[in-house]
Design an enzyme around this catalytic site. Structure first.
Site, PDB file in Angstrom:
ATOM      1  N   CYS A 330       0.835  -1.203   0.000  1.00  0.00           N
ATOM      2  CA  CYS A 330       0.000   0.000   0.000  1.00  0.00           C
ATOM      3  C   CYS A 330       0.875   1.261   0.000  1.00  0.00           C
ATOM      4  CB  CYS A 330      -0.969  -0.038   1.180  1.00  0.00           C
ATOM      5  SG  CYS A 330      -2.381   1.075   0.993  1.00  0.00           S
ATOM      6  N   HIS A 427      -3.644  -5.636   1.243  1.00  0.00           N
ATOM      7  CA  HIS A 427      -3.440  -5.892   2.664  1.00  0.00           C
ATOM      8  C   HIS A 427      -3.965  -7.289   3.004  1.00  0.00           C
ATOM      9  CE1 HIS A 427      -2.172  -1.931   4.030  1.00  0.00           C
ATOM     10  NE2 HIS A 427      -3.122  -1.384   3.312  1.00  0.00           N
TER      11      HIS A 427
END
Length: 481
Positions: A330, A427
């Site tokens: 991310c 994630h």
């Protein structure tokens, strides 16, 4: 249709764990139970079934209840972006970014959303177990409060106060809280719990009796330290800890100042052949690390500057020259590129910042936030990876021609030509057991054959057993109304 609220004498006294344990214990009694936290401050967020985000602790508590997490379980989430400002998420969606002083003026407007979410949960369940935030003893924050006694009074929910004996001064914590709060607030307290005791709890009998006599509040128990807490997702980045060194292969993770969604690391920490090292400010990246992880961040540009201030950019170059691997997740993925553009000033003053130059990609920050659960296919192995995306920004560039994964037929992430630098927006990827084993095998690390989901479920059951053994659970439930 009843509720009880667990408040703390301070932050990090173990409220989240106790609520999770009480939830599981109540479910075992055949009750339909839901967790609720009116206001949370955390950059460790979970994507919900209804397409929003809540604090990770409430997602864990939902799991303890056998429920899918929904935004009503945490209607106000504050995600710190700087020392003084935070993104304000209301019922799962970003409302604004506010400085602390401005948020104080905003709080009274949020009570309606808080009560609205609470009443929906209350109507659908036999019991709602509510978690406070910080401490009701912070009387300077009492005006407009939606997190502790302000909520308890507005919703008429009895309170159990938790003190942390591991910090020391627990008698003063509990008695002092009663001394400083309003009498009407104190009247909401049904009793207290002493948490995190190390050693023989009977040694605190005199102190326990003193608190009860001095406050007039009922004691619901003294809870010893729960040794398996490290197996459950932590809410506070300060709780991040390196895995015990056992001769395994070293994996280093950079502890950014605004690190986000760091429970990505939990499955790695559980692997017996992995020594997970959390690299904090001022420390160097270990020279013998096989993999360095750049985790998620709530402020990509801010943490990129933080990374350079620690000298980690130099350490990363040395790590790569030694043949090491790098994984950016991310915000960490965004940092690996050539450039981070922020034309609208979403993360501060508008402008561009040079990335680490380790991937041929660049990122442009955009106001729209991507919040979605994902079923991906790992490009190299074809294995399924279950995860979620929670980010702003759009990343483009030549290295995306070598994707990390495919999502719905689209390419996701990027890999360098030599295969040693990887970036992804996914994630939770290491919670997929077969993928984790294959990924570690590619680094020369033998995986332990763990089922991470089972490990967490067993830890929740052990937590419920722990709570049942040391808390008068029937008394706590009887105090609910």
């Amino acid at each position: 249709m009843t509720a009880i609220m667990i408040q703390g004498c301070g932050s990090n006294v173990g409220k989240s764990m106790l609520v999770a344990g009480l939830c599981r214990a109540a479910v075992r009694r055949g009750l339909r139970v839901a967790p609720f936290k009116p206001q949370n401050m955390s950059n460790n967020a979970a994507v919900t079934a209804d397409g929003g985000e809540i604090g990770r602790a409430q997602a864990l508590q939902a799991m303890a209840c056998g429920l899918e997490p929904v935004t009503d379980m945490n209607p106000v989430l504050l995600k710190p972006e700087s020392e003084r400002g935070a993104q304000v998420v209301v019922q799962g969606k970003r409302l604004t970014t506010a400085m602390a002083r401005d948020y104080a003026r905003l709080k009274p407007q949020l009570m309606g959303a808080v009560l609205d979410s609470f009443q929906r949960l209350r109507a659908a369940h036999d019991l709602v177990i509510v978690e406070g935030a910080g401490s009701p003893a912070e009387v300077n924050l009492r005006a407009g409060d939606i997190a502790n006694m302000g909520f308890a009074r507005a919703a008429d929910v009895p309170v159990v106060l938790v003190g942390d004996i591991d910090r020391g001064g627990v008698i003063a914590q509990v008695v002092g809280t009663q001394a400083v709060i309003d009498q009407d607030d104190a009247a909401m307290v049904a009793g207290f719990i002493i948490n995190k005791f190390r050693g023989d709890p009977r040694l605190f009998d005199d102190g326990y009796d003193y608190i009860a006599a001095r406050t007039g509040w009922r004691g619901f128990g003294v809870v010893p330290w729960f040794d398996r807490a490290h197996l459950l997702p932590a809410e506070d980045a300060q709780d991040l800890a390196s895995a015990p060194t056992g001769g395994g292969v070293k994996v280093a993770c950079l502890a950014f100042s605004r690190i986000a969604n760091f429970d990505d690391l939990d499955p790695l920490a559980s692997e017996p052949n992995v020594d997970l090292v959390i690299v904090r400010a001022g420390a160097a990246i270990p020279g013998d690390a096989r993999l360095v992880i750049l985790p998620g961040s709530k402020s990509t540009r801010g943490d990129l500057a933080f990374l350079r201030a620690q000298g980690w950019d130099i350490d990363l170059q040395a790590h790569i020259r030694r043949g090491g691997h790098v994984l950016g997740i991310c915000g960490g993925y965004q940092m690996l590129g050539q450039l981070v553009r922020d034309p609208d000033g979403i993360e501060g003053p508008a402008g561009d910042m040079a990335g680490l130059g380790l991937l041929e990609v660049e990122t442009t920050m955009t106001p729209d936030k991507r919040l979605t659960r994902v079923q991906a296919q790992h490009a190299a192995t074809g294995l399924e990876v279950a995860g979620y995306e929670i980010h702003i920004g759009r990343t483009t560039g030549p290295d995306r021609a070598r994707p990390f994964a495919h999502v719905g037929g689209a390419q996701e992430g990027a890999i360098s030509p030599d295969g040693r630098i990887t970036g992804t927006y996914l994630h939770g990827l290491f919670a997929s057991d077969r993928f984790r084993a294959q990924y570690l095998a590619g680094l020369g690390i033998a995986a332990g054959g763990l089922n991470h989901g089972t490990l967490v479920a067993q830890a929740l059951d052990a937590l419920a057993d722990h709570v049942e053994a040391h808390i008068d659970v029937a008394g706590v439930l009887a105090a609910a109304r």
